[in-house]
Design a protein around this motif. Structure first.
Motif, PDB file in Angstrom:
ATOM      1  N   MET A  57     -13.264 -15.792 -13.448  1.00  0.00           N
ATOM      2  CA  MET A  57     -13.450 -14.508 -14.079  1.00  0.00           C
ATOM      3  C   MET A  57     -14.908 -14.296 -14.450  1.00  0.00           C
ATOM      4  O   MET A  57     -15.451 -13.232 -14.190  1.00  0.00           O
ATOM      5  CB  MET A  57     -12.570 -14.385 -15.313  1.00  0.00           C
ATOM      6  CG  MET A  57     -11.094 -14.324 -14.995  1.00  0.00           C
ATOM      7  SD  MET A  57     -10.064 -14.295 -16.455  1.00  0.00           S
ATOM      8  CE  MET A  57     -10.252 -15.976 -17.033  1.00  0.00           C
ATOM      9  N   PHE A  58     -15.509 -15.301 -15.071  1.00  0.00           N
ATOM     10  CA  PHE A  58     -16.909 -15.186 -15.457  1.00  0.00           C
ATOM     11  C   PHE A  58     -17.789 -15.043 -14.225  1.00  0.00           C
ATOM     12  O   PHE A  58     -18.801 -14.345 -14.249  1.00  0.00           O
ATOM     13  CB  PHE A  58     -17.325 -16.400 -16.299  1.00  0.00           C
ATOM     14  CG  PHE A  58     -18.703 -16.278 -16.874  1.00  0.00           C
ATOM     15  CD1 PHE A  58     -18.961 -15.354 -17.869  1.00  0.00           C
ATOM     16  CD2 PHE A  58     -19.740 -17.060 -16.401  1.00  0.00           C
ATOM     17  CE1 PHE A  58     -20.231 -15.213 -18.392  1.00  0.00           C
ATOM     18  CE2 PHE A  58     -21.007 -16.935 -16.916  1.00  0.00           C
ATOM     19  CZ  PHE A  58     -21.254 -16.012 -17.918  1.00  0.00           C
ATOM     20  N   TYR A 118     -13.470  -6.381 -21.427  1.00  0.00           N
ATOM     21  CA  TYR A 118     -13.256  -7.800 -21.102  1.00  0.00           C
ATOM     22  C   TYR A 118     -13.301  -8.642 -22.375  1.00  0.00           C
ATOM     23  O   TYR A 118     -12.552  -9.598 -22.521  1.00  0.00           O
ATOM     24  CB  TYR A 118     -14.359  -8.227 -20.125  1.00  0.00           C
ATOM     25  CG  TYR A 118     -14.445  -9.694 -19.798  1.00  0.00           C
ATOM     26  CD1 TYR A 118     -13.815 -10.211 -18.680  1.00  0.00           C
ATOM     27  CD2 TYR A 118     -15.201 -10.574 -20.587  1.00  0.00           C
ATOM     28  CE1 TYR A 118     -13.918 -11.551 -18.354  1.00  0.00           C
ATOM     29  CE2 TYR A 118     -15.311 -11.913 -20.266  1.00  0.00           C
ATOM     30  CZ  TYR A 118     -14.669 -12.399 -19.155  1.00  0.00           C
ATOM     31  OH  TYR A 118     -14.774 -13.723 -18.835  1.00  0.00           O
ATOM     32  N   LYS A 119     -14.186  -8.263 -23.283  1.00  0.00           N
ATOM     33  CA  LYS A 119     -14.388  -9.064 -24.493  1.00  0.00           C
ATOM     34  C   LYS A 119     -13.330  -8.840 -25.569  1.00  0.00           C
ATOM     35  O   LYS A 119     -13.334  -9.533 -26.574  1.00  0.00           O
ATOM     36  CB  LYS A 119     -15.773  -8.785 -25.069  1.00  0.00           C
ATOM     37  CG  LYS A 119     -16.879  -9.369 -24.236  1.00  0.00           C
ATOM     38  CD  LYS A 119     -18.208  -9.161 -24.909  1.00  0.00           C
ATOM     39  CE  LYS A 119     -19.280  -9.964 -24.223  1.00  0.00           C
ATOM     40  NZ  LYS A 119     -20.504 -10.019 -25.012  1.00  0.00           N
ATOM     41  N   ASN A 131     -10.291  -9.487 -27.497  1.00  0.00           N
ATOM     42  CA  ASN A 131      -9.484 -10.705 -27.626  1.00  0.00           C
ATOM     43  C   ASN A 131      -8.023 -10.348 -27.846  1.00  0.00           C
ATOM     44  O   ASN A 131      -7.679  -9.711 -28.831  1.00  0.00           O
ATOM     45  CB  ASN A 131      -9.988 -11.564 -28.796  1.00  0.00           C
ATOM     46  CG  ASN A 131     -11.328 -12.178 -28.487  1.00  0.00           C
ATOM     47  OD1 ASN A 131     -11.587 -12.607 -27.368  1.00  0.00           O
ATOM     48  ND2 ASN A 131     -12.214 -12.200 -29.477  1.00  0.00           N
ATOM     49  N   LYS A 180      -5.838 -13.746 -21.195  1.00  0.00           N
ATOM     50  CA  LYS A 180      -6.273 -14.185 -19.858  1.00  0.00           C
ATOM     51  C   LYS A 180      -6.186 -13.033 -18.859  1.00  0.00           C
ATOM     52  O   LYS A 180      -7.119 -12.783 -18.097  1.00  0.00           O
ATOM     53  CB  LYS A 180      -5.412 -15.360 -19.415  1.00  0.00           C
ATOM     54  CG  LYS A 180      -5.711 -15.891 -18.040  1.00  0.00           C
ATOM     55  CD  LYS A 180      -4.816 -17.093 -17.741  1.00  0.00           C
ATOM     56  CE  LYS A 180      -4.224 -16.962 -16.364  1.00  0.00           C
ATOM     57  NZ  LYS A 180      -3.293 -18.032 -16.038  1.00  0.00           N
ATOM     58  N   ASN A 226      -6.156  -9.840 -19.503  1.00  0.00           N
ATOM     59  CA  ASN A 226      -7.122  -8.802 -19.864  1.00  0.00           C
ATOM     60  C   ASN A 226      -8.484  -9.120 -19.249  1.00  0.00           C
ATOM     61  O   ASN A 226      -9.137  -8.254 -18.679  1.00  0.00           O
ATOM     62  CB  ASN A 226      -7.240  -8.675 -21.389  1.00  0.00           C
ATOM     63  CG  ASN A 226      -8.179  -7.567 -21.784  1.00  0.00           C
ATOM     64  OD1 ASN A 226      -7.917  -6.396 -21.524  1.00  0.00           O
ATOM     65  ND2 ASN A 226      -9.290  -7.935 -22.390  1.00  0.00           N
ATOM     66  N   LYS A 227      -8.895 -10.371 -19.356  1.00  0.00           N
ATOM     67  CA  LYS A 227     -10.177 -10.778 -18.776  1.00  0.00           C
ATOM     68  C   LYS A 227     -10.162 -10.646 -17.251  1.00  0.00           C
ATOM     69  O   LYS A 227     -11.137 -10.210 -16.648  1.00  0.00           O
ATOM     70  CB  LYS A 227     -10.532 -12.192 -19.208  1.00  0.00           C
ATOM     71  CG  LYS A 227     -10.875 -12.275 -20.688  1.00  0.00           C
ATOM     72  CD  LYS A 227     -11.439 -13.599 -21.068  1.00  0.00           C
ATOM     73  CE  LYS A 227     -11.720 -13.732 -22.540  1.00  0.00           C
ATOM     74  NZ  LYS A 227     -12.263 -12.613 -23.235  1.00  0.00           N
ATOM     75  N   TRP A 252     -10.338  -6.740 -16.333  1.00  0.00           N
ATOM     76  CA  TRP A 252     -11.625  -6.078 -16.550  1.00  0.00           C
ATOM     77  C   TRP A 252     -12.757  -6.714 -15.754  1.00  0.00           C
ATOM     78  O   TRP A 252     -13.708  -6.024 -15.379  1.00  0.00           O
ATOM     79  CB  TRP A 252     -11.940  -5.988 -18.033  1.00  0.00           C
ATOM     80  CG  TRP A 252     -11.030  -4.995 -18.680  1.00  0.00           C
ATOM     81  CD1 TRP A 252      -9.962  -5.258 -19.486  1.00  0.00           C
ATOM     82  CD2 TRP A 252     -11.045  -3.580 -18.498  1.00  0.00           C
ATOM     83  NE1 TRP A 252      -9.324  -4.093 -19.832  1.00  0.00           N
ATOM     84  CE2 TRP A 252      -9.978  -3.045 -19.241  1.00  0.00           C
ATOM     85  CE3 TRP A 252     -11.861  -2.707 -17.788  1.00  0.00           C
ATOM     86  CZ2 TRP A 252      -9.714  -1.679 -19.296  1.00  0.00           C
ATOM     87  CZ3 TRP A 252     -11.599  -1.344 -17.843  1.00  0.00           C
ATOM     88  CH2 TRP A 252     -10.542  -0.847 -18.594  1.00  0.00           C
ATOM     89  N   SER A 253     -12.668  -8.010 -15.454  1.00  0.00           N
ATOM     90  CA  SER A 253     -13.707  -8.604 -14.605  1.00  0.00           C
ATOM     91  C   SER A 253     -13.568  -8.091 -13.171  1.00  0.00           C
ATOM     92  O   SER A 253     -14.568  -7.809 -12.505  1.00  0.00           O
ATOM     93  CB  SER A 253     -13.680 -10.130 -14.660  1.00  0.00           C
ATOM     94  OG  SER A 253     -12.442 -10.640 -14.235  1.00  0.00           O
TER      95      SER A 253
END
Length: 176
Positions: free
Chosen positions: A1-2, A69-70, A72, A79, A81-82, A85-86
């Protein structure tokens, strides 16, 4: 993701470097809006703002996606959500980046068509992955209250970025 966020940043920065380097090779009229077949509907006079318009729009969309993405969320939804959006940030920046590079090849429709096929395939794949992640998130019962709090805490940033984005989108209709 990152990794997708890093690729997103690269996709936003590369056109901002390449387009000014090849500024002289860009036609004096830059397409601002095109139809599905690539015919220019509205054009703008060539300027740094007109050639960097799409990469700036991609960057603004990426910033909104990174803000989302950020947010929480608890459990598995955090997970997903990240992931959502990524992927959205990457798809948006890739689409805007590749589309912005079309003006370097505007006289060669064969290359433009290759660009458009690549964009279409990547966007379709991305949308399929997004739908899968949304379905997984929905099955896990999305914590709407957590999401609302995250959006509320970032609402001024999101609204401000969206306003700038809308101004840039419609700018060609008012600048001649």
């Amino acid at each position: 993701m990152f990794i997708l966020i890093i690729l997103c940043i690269i996709c936003n920065i590369v056109p901002m470097i390449i387009l000014p380097i090849f500024y002289g090779a860009i036609p004096n009229d830059v397409p601002a809006f095109v139809d599905f077949f690539g015919n220019t509907i509205v054009s703008m006079e060539k300027s740094y703002l007109s050639i960097l318009r799409l990469p700036i729009m991609g960057l603004l969309l990426s910033i909104i996606c990174i803000i989302m993405y950020k947010i929480n969320l608890s459990g598995e939804n955090g997970k997903f959500n990240k992931i959502i959006w990524s992927i959205a940030a990457f798809i948006g920046s890739l689409k805007m980046g590749i589309t912005s590079m079309e003006i370097l090849f505007y006289e060669n429709m064969e290359i433009i068509n290759i660009f458009r096929i690549i964009i279409t395939v990547l966007v379709i794949i991305g949308i399929m992955v997004l739908v899968y992640a949304l379905i997984k998130m929905y099955k896990n019962k999305i914590p709407i209250e957590e999401y609302k709090i995250g959006i509320k805490n970032n609402s001024i940033k999101i609204i401000g970025i969206l306003c700038i984005y809308i101004i840039i989108v419609f700018m060609p209709m008012y600048i001649k």
